[in-house]
Design a protein around this motif. Structure first.
Motif, PDB file in Angstrom:
ATOM      1  N   GLN A 284      42.342  41.632  39.741  1.00  0.00           N
ATOM      2  CA  GLN A 284      41.475  40.770  39.173  1.00  0.00           C
ATOM      3  C   GLN A 284      40.516  40.043  40.134  1.00  0.00           C
ATOM      4  OE1 GLN A 284      42.178  37.870  35.719  1.00  0.00           O
ATOM      5  NE2 GLN A 284      41.309  36.596  36.946  1.00  0.00           N
TER       6      GLN A 284
ATOM      7  N   SER B 163      36.700  41.788  41.235  1.00  0.00           N
ATOM      8  CA  SER B 163      35.714  40.608  40.853  1.00  0.00           C
ATOM      9  C   SER B 163      34.922  39.973  42.050  1.00  0.00           C
ATOM     10  CB  SER B 163      36.054  39.314  40.138  1.00  0.00           C
ATOM     11  OG  SER B 163      37.070  38.833  40.725  1.00  0.00           O
TER      12      SER B 163
ATOM     13  N   LYS C  86      36.507  35.751  40.104  1.00  0.00           N
ATOM     14  CA  LYS C  86      37.515  35.272  39.135  1.00  0.00           C
ATOM     15  C   LYS C  86      38.778  35.167  39.690  1.00  0.00           C
ATOM     16  CE  LYS C  86      34.796  38.292  35.510  1.00  0.00           C
ATOM     17  NZ  LYS C  86      34.940  39.131  34.561  1.00  0.00           N
TER      18      LYS C  86
ATOM     19  N   ALA D 132      37.612  48.518  35.953  1.00  0.00           N
ATOM     20  CA  ALA D 132      37.213  47.395  37.080  1.00  0.00           C
ATOM     21  C   ALA D 132      37.604  48.126  38.526  1.00  0.00           C
ATOM     22  CB  ALA D 132      37.916  46.366  36.941  1.00  0.00           C
TER      23      ALA D 132
END
Length: 298
Positions: free
Chosen positions: A37, A41, A45, A118
């Protein structure tokens, strides 16, 4: 109607290995998910501290989940150290380590599937170990550019030694023992402290399964052999150094603390009046001789 209780395995070692697998899986699921994450990001984040805290929450959750079955080692360096201290049977060492390794591998695969889109968007579809868009560090640890081989080895020895030195006293009755139910968050806090203070050099793996399991996954998932050959075959450092640091920290604890604690007080004379409870035979427990007692450590 089939009772689910009949599904309970009779082989204690198999049950313990299942617990080590699941506990390490949970630990790595928290940690690598946070790393994915934050990385994908671009720190919008979460930050580096988010990863440290997530690994610590993973430690706490995994310990509460599995400590009643296997002792929640979750780390080959911990299992080896407890074998050296004769608190765990040597025959459990290899099965525990393989279970921990497999748990870390499977957790990495789950994180990859969850964050696949992602990761591909961030990397442009190119899975690499080097460059600004590298994603291998989501899973395994890698050294900083300035770090020498010797210093990175020392880093892992000191980090793992500190872990064992701090956690061995938590259930020592002659010192200041922690309540059994609070040991998981205390161990998690110790891990958080090590991660926050000793991770700049090479990520504070302090756990061979935590590093090798994800590294093997990245090898098979498309990152290629660079995950092992990069940095002049650095991969062996987080694999070997914790196995030296753990027993070394345990040795320091035994010499400086355990041997210096006062001898346990002899039991007080009990009343000879017979009661109903006297007739109830309690199962004998043994320590270091193949009994059922286990140490609960990360």
């Amino acid at each position: 109607m089939l009772k689910l209780r009949t599904l309970r395995l009779r082989a204690a070692l198999v049950r313990e290995c299942m617990a080590e697998f699941l506990g390490t899986f949970v630990l790595m699921l928290f940690g690598c998910s946070a790393a994915a994450q934050v990385k994908t990001s671009k720190d919008t984040k979460g930050q580096y501290l988010s990863v440290n805290m997530s690994f610590s929450v993973g430690v706490m959750s995994a310990m509460y989940l599995t400590k009643g079955i296997s002792g929640a080692h979750l780390n080959p360096a911990v299992t080896l150290s407890l074998c050296v201290l004769r608190k765990v049977r040597w025959r459990s060492l290899l099965p525990f380590c393989l279970s921990q390794l497999l748990g870390a591998y499977v957790a990495s695969a789950v994180v990859y599937m969850v964050y696949y889109d992602a990761i591909m968007d961030f990397s442009g579809g190119v899975l690499t170990v080097y460059g600004p868009n590298e994603t291998a560090s989501i899973f395994a640890t890698y050294p900083s550019e300035y770090l020498t081989l010797g210093r990175s080895f020392l880093d892992q020895v000191v980090g793992t030694g500190t872990l064992m030195l701090c956690i061995l006293s938590l259930d020592e009755k002659r010192n200041t023992p922690a309540p059994s139910g609070l040991i998981p968050p205390i161990v998690a806090t110790i891990v958080l402290g090590i991660s926050m203070s000793m991770s700049a050099n090479c990520g504070a793996a302090i756990n061979p399964a935590r590093d090798l399991g994800p590294r093997l996954f990245t090898l098979t998932a498309g990152w290629g052999t660079e995950v092992f050959t990069c940095k002049n075959y650095w991969f062996w450092v987080p694999l070997v150094a914790p196995l030296i640091g753990g027993p070394l920290g345990s040795f320091l604890y035994v010499v400086f603390i355990e041997w210096q604690l006062p001898d346990p007080e002899p039991p007080q004379n009990l009343s000879t009046v017979s009661t109903n409870s006297d007739s109830i035979k309690k199962p004998a427990t043994t320590w270091g001789t193949g009994g059922d007692l286990k140490s609960t450590y990360f």
